[in-house]
Motif scaffolding. Structure first.
Motif, PDB file in Angstrom:
ATOM      1  N   ALA A 120      47.383 -16.325  -4.227  1.00 27.83           N
ATOM      2  CA  ALA A 120      46.367 -15.911  -4.844  1.00 27.83           C
ATOM      3  C   ALA A 120      46.064 -14.531  -3.740  1.00 27.83           C
ATOM      4  N   CYS A 121      45.517 -15.373  -2.609  1.00 31.48           N
ATOM      5  CA  CYS A 121      44.058 -14.336  -1.943  1.00 31.48           C
ATOM      6  C   CYS A 121      45.227 -13.967  -0.831  1.00 31.48           C
ATOM      7  N   CYS A 122      45.997 -14.756  -0.500  1.00 31.47           N
ATOM      8  CA  CYS A 122      47.442 -13.863   0.862  1.00 31.47           C
ATOM      9  C   CYS A 122      48.103 -12.465  -0.593  1.00 31.47           C
ATOM     10  N   ALA A 123      47.903 -12.158  -2.067  1.00 28.55           N
ATOM     11  CA  ALA A 123      48.323 -10.753  -2.063  1.00 28.55           C
ATOM     12  C   ALA A 123      46.994 -10.226  -3.501  1.00 28.55           C
ATOM     13  N   THR A 124      45.700 -10.729  -2.675  1.00 28.30           N
ATOM     14  CA  THR A 124      44.605  -9.289  -2.735  1.00 28.30           C
ATOM     15  C   THR A 124      43.829  -9.531  -2.488  1.00 28.30           C
ATOM     16  N   ALA A 168      37.804 -17.416  -6.111  1.00 30.66           N
ATOM     17  CA  ALA A 168      37.640 -17.183  -7.436  1.00 30.66           C
ATOM     18  C   ALA A 168      38.547 -15.595  -7.953  1.00 30.66           C
ATOM     19  N   LYS A 169      37.460 -15.337  -7.270  1.00 27.80           N
ATOM     20  CA  LYS A 169      38.140 -12.869  -7.305  1.00 27.80           C
ATOM     21  C   LYS A 169      39.752 -13.205  -7.132  1.00 27.80           C
ATOM     22  N   ALA A 170      39.770 -13.458  -5.926  1.00 26.75           N
ATOM     23  CA  ALA A 170      41.752 -13.295  -6.022  1.00 26.75           C
ATOM     24  C   ALA A 170      42.252 -14.064  -7.338  1.00 26.75           C
ATOM     25  N   ARG A 171      41.874 -15.102  -7.759  1.00 24.35           N
ATOM     26  CA  ARG A 171      43.244 -15.548  -8.625  1.00 24.35           C
ATOM     27  C   ARG A 171      42.665 -15.252 -10.470  1.00 24.35           C
ATOM     28  N   ALA A 172      41.863 -14.768 -10.420  1.00 26.03           N
ATOM     29  CA  ALA A 172      41.216 -13.638 -11.908  1.00 26.03           C
ATOM     30  C   ALA A 172      42.621 -12.507 -11.346  1.00 26.03           C
ATOM     31  N   ARG A 173      42.122 -12.104 -10.688  1.00 27.62           N
ATOM     32  CA  ARG A 173      43.098 -11.281 -10.315  1.00 27.62           C
ATOM     33  C   ARG A 173      44.896 -11.263 -10.994  1.00 27.62           C
ATOM     34  N   HIS A 174      45.324 -12.598 -10.184  1.00 33.85           N
ATOM     35  CA  HIS A 174      46.610 -12.820 -10.917  1.00 33.85           C
ATOM     36  C   HIS A 174      46.628 -13.871 -12.240  1.00 33.85           C
ATOM     37  N   VAL A 232      39.503 -18.922   4.943  1.00 30.34           N
ATOM     38  CA  VAL A 232      39.591 -19.062   3.244  1.00 30.34           C
ATOM     39  C   VAL A 232      39.091 -20.517   2.854  1.00 30.34           C
ATOM     40  N   GLU A 233      38.505 -20.918   2.046  1.00 28.57           N
ATOM     41  CA  GLU A 233      37.640 -22.241   1.274  1.00 28.57           C
ATOM     42  C   GLU A 233      38.476 -22.046  -0.447  1.00 28.57           C
ATOM     43  N   ALA A 234      39.566 -22.890  -0.582  1.00 32.22           N
ATOM     44  CA  ALA A 234      39.546 -22.750  -2.068  1.00 32.22           C
ATOM     45  C   ALA A 234      38.356 -23.099  -2.440  1.00 32.22           C
ATOM     46  N   GLY A 235      37.960 -22.773  -4.145  1.00 30.50           N
ATOM     47  CA  GLY A 235      37.530 -23.056  -4.703  1.00 30.50           C
ATOM     48  C   GLY A 235      36.121 -21.803  -4.775  1.00 30.50           C
TER      49      GLY A 235
END
Length: 106
Positions: free
Chosen positions: A14-18, A92-98, A84-87
């Motif tokens: 998600a971070c790579c696509a946010t 969280a912002k990137a994961r929410a966007r996806h 980047v650190e998981a969690g």
């Protein structure tokens, strides 16, 4: 325990696509990043191709976000990717966007 269990990033991406992945221009050459995978942002900064747009998606990201992903240039990845650190809050912002739930990392 599988590799994806120990590294949740392997089925996320998600971070790579946010976010825009920008770094000092000379870092790409120093790390051996192929020039065709980067874009010039200004006189001082470059970014990973595909991340300097309204809907970022790094050109080095392979696979489907939230399912199974990998980075074609993982060994050469620039400093923003290494930080980047998981969690964390950006994760969280990137994961929410996806549409993905936040990670609970212990």
């Amino acid at each position: 325990m599988s590799l994806a269990d120990s590294n949740p990033c392997l089925d996320c991406g998600a971070c790579c696509a946010t976010f825009r992945v920008s770094f000092y221009w000379s870092e790409a050459e120093a790390r051996g990043l192929p020039a065709e995978l980067t874009e010039q942002v200004n006189a001082w900064f470059s970014c990973m191709g595909g991340t300097n747009q309204a809907r970022p998606h790094c050109v080095a990201l392979e696979g489907a976000v939230g399912e199974a992903v990998s980075c074609r240039v993982y060994v050469q990845r620039p400093s923003p990717c290494r930080e980047v650190e998981a969690g964390d809050s950006q994760c969280a912002k990137a994961r929410a966007r996806h549409g993905l739930p936040a990670l609970i990392c212990e």
